[in-house]
Design a protein around this motif. Structure first.
Motif, PDB file in Angstrom:
ATOM      1  N   THR A  57      -2.034  -1.672  -4.996  1.00 17.37           N
ATOM      2  CA  THR A  57      -3.091  -1.712  -3.980  1.00 17.37           C
ATOM      3  C   THR A  57      -3.728  -3.093  -3.910  1.00 17.37           C
ATOM      4  O   THR A  57      -4.037  -3.601  -2.825  1.00 17.37           O
ATOM      5  CB  THR A  57      -4.160  -0.651  -4.291  1.00 17.37           C
ATOM      6  OG1 THR A  57      -3.545   0.635  -4.397  1.00 17.37           O
ATOM      7  CG2 THR A  57      -5.220  -0.608  -3.206  1.00 17.37           C
ATOM      8  N   GLY A  80      -9.705  -2.584   3.972  1.00 13.35           N
ATOM      9  CA  GLY A  80      -9.860  -2.686   2.527  1.00 13.35           C
ATOM     10  C   GLY A  80     -10.530  -1.463   1.942  1.00 13.35           C
ATOM     11  O   GLY A  80     -10.134  -0.962   0.888  1.00 13.35           O
ATOM     12  N   LEU A 116       0.836  -1.200   0.000  1.00  6.58           N
ATOM     13  CA  LEU A 116       0.000   0.000   0.000  1.00  6.58           C
ATOM     14  C   LEU A 116       0.873   1.253   0.000  1.00  6.58           C
ATOM     15  O   LEU A 116       0.600   2.224  -0.713  1.00  6.58           O
ATOM     16  CB  LEU A 116      -0.920  -0.018   1.217  1.00  6.58           C
ATOM     17  CG  LEU A 116      -2.104   0.957   1.191  1.00  6.58           C
ATOM     18  CD1 LEU A 116      -2.993   0.716  -0.009  1.00  6.58           C
ATOM     19  CD2 LEU A 116      -2.904   0.836   2.492  1.00  6.58           C
ATOM     20  N   ALA A 148      -8.121   1.353   1.906  1.00  3.66           N
ATOM     21  CA  ALA A 148      -7.102   1.144   0.868  1.00  3.66           C
ATOM     22  C   ALA A 148      -7.647   1.510  -0.504  1.00  3.66           C
ATOM     23  O   ALA A 148      -6.953   2.140  -1.313  1.00  3.66           O
ATOM     24  CB  ALA A 148      -6.637  -0.311   0.887  1.00  3.66           C
ATOM     25  N   VAL A 149      -8.893   1.137  -0.776  1.00  5.20           N
ATOM     26  CA  VAL A 149      -9.494   1.460  -2.065  1.00  5.20           C
ATOM     27  C   VAL A 149      -9.670   2.964  -2.216  1.00  5.20           C
ATOM     28  O   VAL A 149      -9.417   3.533  -3.285  1.00  5.20           O
ATOM     29  CB  VAL A 149     -10.840   0.726  -2.221  1.00  5.20           C
ATOM     30  CG1 VAL A 149     -11.581   1.219  -3.466  1.00  5.20           C
ATOM     31  CG2 VAL A 149     -10.622  -0.777  -2.302  1.00  5.20           C
ATOM     32  N   LEU A 184      -4.297  -5.582  -0.780  1.00  9.88           N
ATOM     33  CA  LEU A 184      -5.609  -6.079  -0.364  1.00  9.88           C
ATOM     34  C   LEU A 184      -5.622  -7.591  -0.143  1.00  9.88           C
ATOM     35  O   LEU A 184      -6.305  -8.090   0.755  1.00  9.88           O
ATOM     36  CB  LEU A 184      -6.662  -5.699  -1.404  1.00  9.88           C
ATOM     37  CG  LEU A 184      -7.008  -4.198  -1.486  1.00  9.88           C
ATOM     38  CD1 LEU A 184      -7.971  -3.940  -2.629  1.00  9.88           C
ATOM     39  CD2 LEU A 184      -7.591  -3.717  -0.164  1.00  9.88           C
ATOM     40  N   ILE A 237      -6.743  -7.850   4.019  1.00  3.53           N
ATOM     41  CA  ILE A 237      -8.152  -8.137   4.293  1.00  3.53           C
ATOM     42  C   ILE A 237      -8.246  -9.511   4.948  1.00  3.53           C
ATOM     43  O   ILE A 237      -7.827 -10.513   4.359  1.00  3.53           O
ATOM     44  CB  ILE A 237      -8.987  -8.114   3.003  1.00  3.53           C
ATOM     45  CG1 ILE A 237      -8.953  -6.715   2.368  1.00  3.53           C
ATOM     46  CG2 ILE A 237     -10.428  -8.517   3.291  1.00  3.53           C
ATOM     47  CD1 ILE A 237      -9.743  -6.619   1.093  1.00  3.53           C
TER      48      ILE A 237
END
Length: 794
Positions: free
Chosen positions: A418, A436, A305, A439-440, A422, A426
């Motif tokens: 990314t 998650g 990330l 992060a998105v 994930l 997650i």
């Protein structure tokens, strides 16, 4: 039991340091080989994006295969350091054999031809024959070291990886700034082989004190050799995506920073070295983290990330910040000042993401399923990372840059990084975890932040700050092999840019040179029915060739498909719409590669390569290239070559001219002057003695008279008065000049130290001192000869 995150007490730091030194030396030798092999192979199979992709994929694929095969075929019960020593010895042997094997395989390739799908397969076959044996051994070195008794922790194994990269940095700088600059690929190969031999001898000596079976990694449970858990599969996916993003980003940023710094061999060495520095720092930090962290998979996820943030950081800097820093490279009094500036800017832009990618590898080792054999653990993680890297390098160089553009390519890489995060952060079964979602959201912000490559950078490269706002950029696109732009200025002036540099224009001094290069080619040839033009540019030289009525067929070879497109759209008036001429055939290929793989002969060849300091351009000025060109000339044929006097230095110009005269001893020099001062030149060589009949020249003048008149050349006398010397007259001026050969590409290293200079007038004046009127070159009546003599004196 010893877990991968624990530090062993079975060996002291002194022994670890000694083995780290061996790993560093091995990395230095590997980078020297890589640079040398790439340079030699490019000369045979071409320097297009396709050829470079094949070479890179083969090199990386070989190291991946070697890492996989060692634990399968070499038992961990063997003396580990003795195995490592034999591997290093084998690398040195193959490293020297490659010096003989690569040219041999290259000659077979060029004899068979190399176009279309069959040519692609031949490229791959040649690269595989030459590179797979030594690169497989290179890939086996670190897995072998991981089996030593002091390697029973991930921290120690990661330390070897960091040391290996540190050595690679040294090898990159040593070869780029010294070995290849002062010597040639043979000397560089010998140095690398000597390093391998020294490492092998040291490993043999140390093997006597480390002879017991290797203490193997263990996690307290037996390894399922044929199964990989779902959790660990996510680790392999993440590290593969990390490799994809790293190598794809390197391809994109090398291209963009090459525009900004000037793509000389020195600046490209700096970019690669800084990339490796970041990986080395990161792998060292990651190795230290492995000593203390409890959940390495989760840390690896957050590292991906952060790497997405790092990609955005570099993207914003290389496209939105660095091109606008108020910097004028032309004020540098020493080229080393410019290189220091490039180093500082590269460190600023590249370190954040590369440190994170470097840290990812030891974290992945710690997060992956522990293995009884550390070499198997290394092989699995390294294979996943390398396969991702191969895919990333190929995708970026062959597809993403030319198809989607650098901006969208970097946005895609942020999303992929990314995704790598994930799959690890997650928790299983929770598709909508808070981590998650955050992060998105972060990914979306980062994607939005990536700016497009500015048109002023595509057009003016390292001089972008000086040119910003001074003209309208009416065409700007990134191609597979180069970026192309066209600028418009008040008064109707147009400039044509390739790789961040003005390569042609419709201003008088450039038009004069381009028309002169084209027309001199056909007028000097006995019967110019078939003409080869290497380098399309704005098409003005090719257009001048095409309007000669004696020319029946013209082949234009251009490495970048966007170049003919831009020339047709914006320079059709100046180039007589040459792109659409019925006489003309355009081949998209590296000019050297086309000539070497073609059986066709020509009545005339003209070449207008990129600036000599651009990496790879010097391959069109080598003694071997000129010899190949001579073999492709019909009796009475001629070759002309553009020689740049600005943004270079005296040594590079003398090297180019002297190398040309080695193959064409009766060659001549023709000058293009601006206000009476030298600006650039044309070399003219023939397959036999050159004789210019003034009366015959007068008869052939009419079809090209209007074209010449448009650039201020109103008669044959005006053209022939540009004569500036020939080989026999310039012996004193050429004394001590370095010949530019395939094995040294000396000119690009000489010219690379002068790209901030403008000594064109002084260089030309020093050369002109040796000019003499050539009594045996021109034929005509005494009155005409006297008229020509007077014109030259003026």
């Amino acid at each position: 039991m010893t877990t991968p995150s624990q530090t062993p007490n079975s060996a002291g730091p002194r022994l670890f340091a000694l083995l780290a030194v061996l790993a560093a030396a091995s990395g230095a030798a590997a980078l020297i080989y890589e640079i040398v092999w790439f340079q030699i192979l490019e000369l045979s199979i071409g320097s297009s994006a396709v050829s470079l992709a094949v070479i890179l994929a083969t090199f990386m694929g070989g190291t991946c295969l070697g890492a996989l095969l060692l634990p399968r075929f070499i038992s961990p019960r063997y003396n580990t350091l003795r195995t490592y020593a034999w591997i290093e010895l084998g690398i040195g042997i193959f490293g020297m054999l490659a010096w003989f094997l690569i040219p041999l395989a290259g000659s077979v390739y060029t004899a068979w031809g190399g176009f279309g799908f069959s040519g692609f397969l031949l490229r791959g076959l040649v690269a595989a024959i030459c590179l797979l044996p030594p690169t497989m051994l290179m890939g086996a070195t670190l897995p072998a070291l991981s089996r030593t008794e002091i390697s029973s922790s991930i921290s120690r194994i990661g330390g070897f990886y960091a040391a290996n990269i540190a050595g690679a940095v040294f090898g990159c700088l040593l070869s780029g700034f010294y070995l290849l600059r002062e010597f040639d690929v043979m000397v560089a190969s010998f140095v690398a082989a000597s390093i391998n031999a020294a490492v092998a001898l040291a490993a043999f000596a140390m093997s006597r004190s480390i002879s017991s079976p290797v203490p193997l990694l263990s996690s307290g449970r037996e390894e399922a050799s044929s199964e990989i858990s779902e959790e660990n599969a996510a680790v392999y996916v993440a590290i593969a995506l990390s490799g994809f993003c790293a190598l794809a980003s390197e391809a994109i940023w090398t291209r963009t920073l090459g525009l900004l710094f000037g793509a000389s061999v020195y600046t490209l060495s700096i970019i690669v070295a800084v990339f490796l520095i970041g990986l080395g720092i990161g792998s060292g930090l990651g190795s230290l983290l492995c000593r203390v962290i409890v959940r390495p998979a989760r840390v690896l996820g957050y590292c991906q990330l952060l790497a997405a943030c790092g990609i955005a950081w570099t993207a914003v800097n290389v496209a939105g910040s660095l091109p606008y820093w108020p910097i004028d490279p032309s004020i540098a009094t020493n080229s080393w000042f410019s290189l220091q500036l490039d180093l500082d800017r590269a460190l600023w832009a590249l370190l954040p993401p590369t440190i994170l990618w470097g840290a990812s590898f030891p974290l992945a080792l710690a997060a992956a399923a522990p293995a009884k054999d550390p070499a198997r653990l290394w092989a699995r993680v390294y294979t996943a990372n390398t396969l991702g890297a191969i895919a990333g390098a190929l995708a970026a160089s062959l597809l993403l840059i030319g198809w989607a553009g650098s901006q969208h390519a970097q946005q895609l890489l942020i999303a992929m990084s990314t995704l790598g995060a994930l799959v690890l952060i997650i928790p299983r079964g929770l598709k909508r975890s808070a981590a998650g979602i955050l992060a998105v959201l972060l990914c979306g912000i980062l994607v939005y932040a990536v700016p497009p490559i500015p048109d002023v950078l595509v057009a003016h490269g390292r001089y972008a700050p000086s040119w910003n706002g001074k003209g309208d950029i009416i065409y700007s696109r990134e191609g597979m092999n180069a970026s192309v732009a066209v600028s418009s200025f008040p008064g109707g002036a147009l400039t044509f840019h390739v790789a961040g540099k003005i390569q042609a224009s419709n201003v008088p001094r450039d038009m004069r040179l381009q028309r002169m290069l084209g027309h001199l080619t056909t007028l000097a040839a006995l019967h110019p029915r078939s003409v080869l033009v290497i380098g399309c540019g704005a098409g003005i030289t090719a257009g001048a060739v095409s309007i000669d009525p004696e020319v029946e067929r013209e082949t234009i070879v251009e490495i970048e498909p966007l170049v003919p497109e831009a020339a047709s759209l914006h320079f059709s008036k100046e180039n007589f719409d040459v792109v659409h001429s019925s006489k003309v055939q355009i081949r998209i290929d590296d000019g050297r590669h086309y000539l070497l793989t073609s059986n066709e002969k020509f009545d005339a060849i003209t070449a207008d390569p990129l600036d000599p300091w651009v990496k790879g351009a010097a391959s069109l000025y080598t003694l071997e290239f000129f010899e190949a060109a001579r073999k492709h000339l019909n009796p009475g044929g001629v070759i002309t070559m553009y020689i740049q006097l600005f943004e270079t230095n005296d040594d590079a110009v003398r090297s180019a001219v002297s190398t040309f005269f080695e193959v064409f001893p009766e060659g001549t020099v023709w000058g293009n002057t601006v206000e009476g001062k030298g600006h650039d030149m044309v070399l003219l060589g023939t397959a036999g003695p050159l004789r210019i009949n003034l009366d015959e020249m007068e008869k052939r003048w009419n079809p090209v008279a209007l074209s010449f008149a448009a650039v201020g050349i109103n008669s044959p006398m005006d053209l022939l008065a540009t004569y500036a010397g020939r080989g026999s007259d310039l012996m004193e001026w050429r004394k001590g000049a370095a010949l530019n050969r395939d094995r040294n590409l000396r000119m690009q290293y000489l010219a690379g130290m002068g790209l901030d200079l403008d000594e064109s007038a002084a260089i030309y004046e020093r050369m002109l001192v040796y000019r003499r009127f050539p009594e045996d070159l021109f034929e005509g009546t005494p009155e005409r000869l006297q008229e020509l003599r007077s014109a030259m004196m003026r």
